[in-house]
Design a protein around this motif. Structure first.
Motif, PDB file in Angstrom:
ATOM      1  N   VAL A  53       9.839  -2.724   6.596  1.00 21.05           N
ATOM      2  CA  VAL A  53       9.301  -4.090   6.548  1.00 21.05           C
ATOM      3  C   VAL A  53       8.375  -4.245   5.339  1.00 21.05           C
ATOM      4  O   VAL A  53       8.500  -5.184   4.545  1.00 21.05           O
ATOM      5  N   ILE A  54       7.464  -3.265   5.177  1.00 21.53           N
ATOM      6  CA  ILE A  54       6.515  -3.339   4.057  1.00 21.53           C
ATOM      7  C   ILE A  54       7.256  -3.222   2.720  1.00 21.53           C
ATOM      8  O   ILE A  54       7.004  -3.984   1.783  1.00 21.53           O
ATOM      9  N   GLY A  55       8.204  -2.285   2.662  1.00 25.23           N
ATOM     10  CA  GLY A  55       8.955  -2.056   1.426  1.00 25.23           C
ATOM     11  C   GLY A  55       9.693  -3.306   0.964  1.00 25.23           C
ATOM     12  O   GLY A  55       9.619  -3.698  -0.209  1.00 25.23           O
ATOM     13  N   PHE A  56      10.381  -3.970   1.913  1.00 30.09           N
ATOM     14  CA  PHE A  56      11.137  -5.163   1.523  1.00 30.09           C
ATOM     15  C   PHE A  56      10.209  -6.352   1.228  1.00 30.09           C
ATOM     16  O   PHE A  56      10.541  -7.207   0.415  1.00 30.09           O
ATOM     17  N   THR A  57       9.048  -6.377   1.885  1.00 35.81           N
ATOM     18  CA  THR A  57       8.068  -7.432   1.565  1.00 35.81           C
ATOM     19  C   THR A  57       7.610  -7.250   0.117  1.00 35.81           C
ATOM     20  O   THR A  57       7.516  -8.205  -0.650  1.00 35.81           O
ATOM     21  N   LYS A  74       2.217 -12.351   1.261  1.00 36.49           N
ATOM     22  CA  LYS A  74       1.024 -11.510   1.074  1.00 36.49           C
ATOM     23  C   LYS A  74       0.342 -11.257   2.420  1.00 36.49           C
ATOM     24  O   LYS A  74      -0.189 -10.181   2.667  1.00 36.49           O
ATOM     25  N   THR A  75       0.354 -12.294   3.284  1.00 38.88           N
ATOM     26  CA  THR A  75      -0.225 -12.113   4.621  1.00 38.88           C
ATOM     27  C   THR A  75       0.588 -11.076   5.396  1.00 38.88           C
ATOM     28  O   THR A  75       0.032 -10.208   6.079  1.00 38.88           O
ATOM     29  N   MET A  76       1.923 -11.167   5.257  1.00 39.17           N
ATOM     30  CA  MET A  76       2.794 -10.187   5.931  1.00 39.17           C
ATOM     31  C   MET A  76       2.535  -8.783   5.413  1.00 39.17           C
ATOM     32  O   MET A  76       2.441  -7.825   6.183  1.00 39.17           O
ATOM     33  N   GLN A  77       2.407  -8.672   4.086  1.00 36.19           N
ATOM     34  CA  GLN A  77       2.184  -7.380   3.444  1.00 36.19           C
ATOM     35  C   GLN A  77       0.864  -6.767   3.935  1.00 36.19           C
ATOM     36  O   GLN A  77       0.791  -5.603   4.304  1.00 36.19           O
ATOM     37  N   ASN A  78      -0.175  -7.616   3.970  1.00 33.94           N
ATOM     38  CA  ASN A  78      -1.490  -7.168   4.393  1.00 33.94           C
ATOM     39  C   ASN A  78      -1.481  -6.700   5.847  1.00 33.94           C
ATOM     40  O   ASN A  78      -1.968  -5.620   6.182  1.00 33.94           O
ATOM     41  N   SER A  79      -0.877  -7.517   6.728  1.00 36.85           N
ATOM     42  CA  SER A  79      -0.818  -7.159   8.147  1.00 36.85           C
ATOM     43  C   SER A  79      -0.003  -5.889   8.335  1.00 36.85           C
ATOM     44  O   SER A  79      -0.369  -5.026   9.146  1.00 36.85           O
ATOM     45  N   GLY A  80       1.083  -5.756   7.576  1.00 34.00           N
ATOM     46  CA  GLY A  80       1.916  -4.554   7.662  1.00 34.00           C
ATOM     47  C   GLY A  80       1.123  -3.315   7.282  1.00 34.00           C
ATOM     48  O   GLY A  80       1.201  -2.282   7.953  1.00 34.00           O
ATOM     49  N   ASN A  81       0.324  -3.430   6.215  1.00 35.37           N
ATOM     50  CA  ASN A  81      -0.465  -2.282   5.781  1.00 35.37           C
ATOM     51  C   ASN A  81      -1.541  -1.910   6.790  1.00 35.37           C
ATOM     52  O   ASN A  81      -1.828  -0.732   6.999  1.00 35.37           O
ATOM     53  N   ILE A  82      -2.156  -2.928   7.418  1.00 32.80           N
ATOM     54  CA  ILE A  82      -3.179  -2.642   8.443  1.00 32.80           C
ATOM     55  C   ILE A  82      -2.526  -1.895   9.609  1.00 32.80           C
ATOM     56  O   ILE A  82      -3.034  -0.889  10.101  1.00 32.80           O
ATOM     57  N   LEU A  83      -1.350  -2.383  10.021  1.00 27.27           N
ATOM     58  CA  LEU A  83      -0.627  -1.756  11.123  1.00 27.27           C
ATOM     59  C   LEU A  83      -0.246  -0.313  10.767  1.00 27.27           C
ATOM     60  O   LEU A  83      -0.383   0.593  11.587  1.00 27.27           O
TER      61      LEU A  83
END
Ligand code: ADP
Length: 275
Positions: A53-57, A74-83
């Motif tokens: 998910v993070i890679g494709f974002t 960017k919100t998706m990327q940020n949330s993915g990294n926190i997770l």
């Protein structure tokens, strides 16, 4: 001396027989093992698809997009990294609790290691407008033998917290040798900040898993309360000690000692893998 023990819903408060005590211990150990295995498996299973998910974002962000699409991604990327960092922490903690992490001792340059960690955290400190200073006192061994990855993880967590919980002033990392009978036995690290401090009745709980000193901490500063639990386990794995002193509203000091074997034969820096 009454022993209180809880097995399932059965709570007894009488003296236990040797056999009962042994059974209870076995039960507790098995439960802990099952919990750690479950956490390790779950985190591993979650990490793989999450990385996709993070890679494709990341890839999508490199394409031609509108400002609105970039903002959402960017919100998706940020949330993915926190997770991802939460999952990594859970995985680390479960590995540490089930003794699956071992020390990998190699020779490395201690001065360069601490400089590297400070450099990484300086970006965050600069963003917040606070000073991050490093003092390496005279006599601190350069070439040592220990586990540089784990030492880096410990220092990154402690400096990361210090920067996170400091809104003005400074964070100082001091490194110095501790001598015993004329020989350097340990290296002392002190991470001192002028941040929010920790309330005195919570100071003993901050090293526990999922604990935060104030209930509103995670809302304001983020975080999961796992960092210091991991730090404590890593420090004990390296046979070191860690403690904290703090004045609420003024700042905190984390004091760490690690036994680091000094290598007499000096290895030149360029021969070492310092990354
Ligand atoms: P996290 O930072 O993810 O919440 P930690 O386990 O690293 O979790 O820290 C636990 C708690 O200890 C934090 O939530 C915070 O309340 C407190 N704490 C840790 N370091 C500091 C610090 N340098 N200054 C103030 N509070 C701190």
């Amino acid at each position: 001396n009454n022993t209180y023990i809880s097995i399932g819903t059965d709570v007894t408060s009488r003296n236990l027989t040797e056999i009962e005590l042994k059974k209870a211990k076995e039960f507790a150990e098995e439960s802990l093992k099952a919990k750690n295995e479950f956490l390790a498996n779950m985190s591993h299973e979650i990490r793989t698809p999450l990385n996709a998910v993070i890679g494709f974002t990341d890839l999508l962000l490199e394409t031609n997009l509108s400002a609105e699409q970039i903002e959402y991604l960017k919100t998706m990327q940020n949330s993915g990294n926190i997770l991802l960092s939460l999952i990594n922490n859970v995985l680390d903690l479960s590995k540490l609790e089930s003794n699956k992490l071992t020390i990998e001792e190699i020779p490395f340059n201690l001065h360069n290691k601490v400089k590297e960690v400070v450099k990484l955290m300086k970006i965050k400190a600069d963003e917040k407008g606070i000073n991050l200073n490093l003092i390496i006192e005279n006599g601190t061994p350069t070439q040592v033998k220990s586990d540089p990855t784990k030492i880096g993880q410990i220092l990154l967590n402690l400096i990361g917290n210090a920067v996170k919980f400091t809104n003005e002033g400074s964070v100082i990392l001091t490194v110095k040798p501790l001598q015993e009978e004329g020989k350097i036995r340990n290296v002392y690290f002190e991470i001192k900040d002028t941040g929010i401090g920790i309330v005195s009745n919570k100071i003993n709980t901050v090293f526990g898993a999922f604990t935060q000193a104030k209930s509103d901490t995670s809302r304001i500063y983020g975080g999961t309360g796992l960092g210091l639990a991991i730090v404590k386990k890593l420090v004990s794995l390296l046979k070191g000690t860690i403690k904290v002193e703090s004045v609420f509203g003024k700042g905190s000091v984390f004091k760490l000692t690690l036994p680091l074997k000094q290598i007499s034969k000096q290895v030149s820096d360029d021969k070492l893998n310092l990354n």
